[in-house]
Design an enzyme around this catalytic site. Structure first.
Site, mmCIF file in Angstrom:
data_model
loop_
_atom_site.group_PDB
_atom_site.id
_atom_site.type_symbol
_atom_site.label_atom_id
_atom_site.label_comp_id
_atom_site.label_asym_id
_atom_site.label_seq_id
_atom_site.Cartn_x
_atom_site.Cartn_y
_atom_site.Cartn_z
ATOM 1 N N PHE A 1 0.862 -1.194 0.000
ATOM 2 C CA PHE A 1 0.000 0.000 0.000
ATOM 3 C C PHE A 1 0.890 1.232 0.000
ATOM 4 O O PHE A 1 1.739 1.395 0.876
ATOM 5 C CB PHE A 1 -0.934 0.038 1.212
ATOM 6 N N ASP B 1 9.501 2.588 1.579
ATOM 7 C CA ASP B 1 8.358 3.351 2.089
ATOM 8 C C ASP B 1 8.251 3.090 3.593
ATOM 9 O O ASP B 1 7.824 2.018 4.020
ATOM 10 C CB ASP B 1 7.093 2.903 1.346
ATOM 11 N N LYS C 1 3.098 10.312 8.314
ATOM 12 C CA LYS C 1 2.411 9.910 9.535
ATOM 13 C C LYS C 1 3.035 10.433 10.830
ATOM 14 O O LYS C 1 2.794 11.556 11.233
ATOM 15 C CB LYS C 1 2.294 8.382 9.562
HETATM 16 C C1 LIG Z 1 3.119 2.489 3.882
HETATM 17 C C2 LIG Z 1 2.200 3.604 3.518
HETATM 18 N N1 LIG Z 1 2.531 4.406 2.501
HETATM 19 C C3 LIG Z 1 1.744 5.442 2.157
HETATM 20 C C4 LIG Z 1 0.567 5.691 2.821
HETATM 21 C C5 LIG Z 1 -0.293 6.852 2.407
HETATM 22 O O1 LIG Z 1 -0.173 7.863 3.334
HETATM 23 P P1 LIG Z 1 -1.248 9.054 3.384
HETATM 24 O O2 LIG Z 1 -2.533 8.444 3.855
HETATM 25 O O3 LIG Z 1 -0.673 10.031 4.349
HETATM 26 O O4 LIG Z 1 -1.358 9.591 2.015
HETATM 27 C C6 LIG Z 1 0.189 4.879 3.879
HETATM 28 C C7 LIG Z 1 -1.072 5.116 4.594
HETATM 29 O O5 LIG Z 1 -1.589 4.292 5.283
HETATM 30 C C8 LIG Z 1 1.022 3.803 4.233
HETATM 31 O O6 LIG Z 1 0.707 2.975 5.244
#
Ligand SMILES: Cc1ncc(COP(=O)(O)O)c(C=O)c1O
Length: 408
Positions: A143, A230, A259
């Protein structure tokens, strides 16, 4: 519960049609305030927060050092513009580089924005090498966000459904399978980067092995690819090190963060090592809000307080205690597949869909999440105490046992 009923439950007129777009299946609970790892709803009910706004409230709620610092910043300057220097950007970037061993940082506002920037870096890195149609290796069950490019990189058909045509240039492989990347390396000459979560969060708290991370680093070095990790969910101290990949003793070339970096104030960051640091030049990328003084101050103070209060050690120690408690209470329970994760990013996989546990936990005074349909996820603030961890175990495990004892 339909939308008007939901609104009724949250205090709006029962007949009103919602004006907020209904993109979330929300519980009929509105939170009014919080303190530490506890939150209260508008009816005065108290909850133990095992979710921290989905890994966002690193310092919990109303932290006595963060709140005055943010008050101070709001009074001084909330937003200026990237037309001018923002000294707090330099301060936060320097800290992130020192903690990660990387070289420079682009600031944005969220996880998907940090990932979007990473994907652009990878593509331009390819173009700069004369590769006109660069490709990026991505993962099953990954994700990365919900913009068109990041949902295309995401490995979840539900997130992608209805949004085609997807962005091209991604090659998907299973997690923790070195031979799969090597096969792609042989058959796809235009690959420029490998893009993965060190612990898949939304995918169900699925860790990448240390061995795999080392091999991915080796293959990227041999091929001149970018290793892009990520760490939006698993980074920022949650596993007990600043960044989850540090357990493998490697460094990425590109690391998107978001986050927990602002402990609740929206923020995103793309941290780049030497191979990626000079790919973007003036005019290649930008954002109005990214790097504004309020978000930067939140980041600087979050890192400072994390260090002052030893929150990495706390995440490791209390996380291990929480995991042991869950394992102990759920040992041998039919329907519990596995307790996974490290530090304060933990998942309990069940053998069936368990979305119903969200409401039951809330009714019992505990905030959790359920992800990948069958995984109960815990992402509490890094200030969680052993006593609070014990309370999570004491509330959650009986609920899981009761749920699993019901006819499937
Ligand atoms: C690993 C990862 N990357 C990217 C995102 C996307 O982040 P945002 O919701 O701040 O756009 C998330 C959100 O849960 C995530 O868990």
């Amino acid at each position: 519960m339909n939308a008007p009923d939901r609104l009724a439950a949250t205090g709006s007129p029962p007949s009103a049609e919602p004006h907020v777009m209904q993109t979330y299946g929300r519980l009929p609970i509105a939170l009014s305030h919080g303190r530490g790892c506890w939150v209260w709803d508008t009816d005065g009910k108290k909850y133990l927060d095992g979710l921290a706004g989905i890994a966002v409230n690193t310092l919990g709620h109303g932290h006595p050092k963060l709140v005055p610092a943010l008050h101070d910043q709001v009074a001084k300057l909330i937003h200026s513009s990237n037309y001018y220097l923002v000294p707090l950007q330099e301060q936060l970037a320097a800290r992130l580089c020192a903690l990660s061993g990387l070289k420079n940082v682009f600031f944005c506002n969220s996880g998907l924005e940090a990932n979007e920037a990473a994907l652009k870096v990878a593509r331009k890195y390819g173009h700069d090498k004369g590769i006109e149609r660069p490709e990026i290796i991505v993962y099953e069950a990954a994700f990365h966000g919900r913009s068109i490019a990041t949902l295309s990189a995401t490995g979840n058909p539900k997130v992608q459904a209805g949004f085609g045509p997807l962005v091209e240039g991604f090659v998907r492989v299973p997690l923790n399978d070195v031979a799969a990347i090597e096969n792609v390396a042989r058959s796809h000459p235009n690959v420029v980067a490998v893009f993965l979560e060190v612990i898949q969060g939304e995918g169900g708290i699925r860790p990448t092995t240390i061995e795999y991370l080392k091999e991915a680093r080796r293959i990227c070095d041999e091929r001149g690819w970018l290793l892009m990790l990520d760490e939006v969910q698993c980074g920022m101290g949650r596993t007990g090190k600043w960044f989850a990949h540090q357990w493998a003793g490697i460094r990425p070339d590109v690391m998107p963060l978001a986050k927990g970096l602002g402990s609740g104030v929206p923020i995103g960051a793309l941290v780049c090592g030497p191979r990626a640091a000079d790919v973007f030049g003036p005019g290649n990328h930008g954002t109005t809000f990214g790097g504004n003084p309020l978000a930067m101050r939140a980041g600087v103070e979050t890192l400072r307080i994390m260090e002052e209060e030893g929150l990495l050690a706390n995440a490791a120690e209390v996380g291990a205690f929480l995991k042991q408690g869950l394992e102990r209470e759920l040992a041998g329970v039919a329907g519990v597949v596995e307790v996974r994760g490290q530090g304060l990013i933990l998942g309990i996989e069940l053998d069936r869909a368990c979305g119903a546990l969200l409401g039951r936990a809330a009714a019992a005074g505990l905030m959790i999440s359920v992800t990948a349909e069958r995984v109960v996820r815990l992402l509490p603030a890094l200030i969680l105490s052993r006593d609070e961890a014990a309370q999570i175990v004491a509330i959650l495990c009986p609920l899981i046992k009761e749920f699993l004892s019901e006819p499937a």
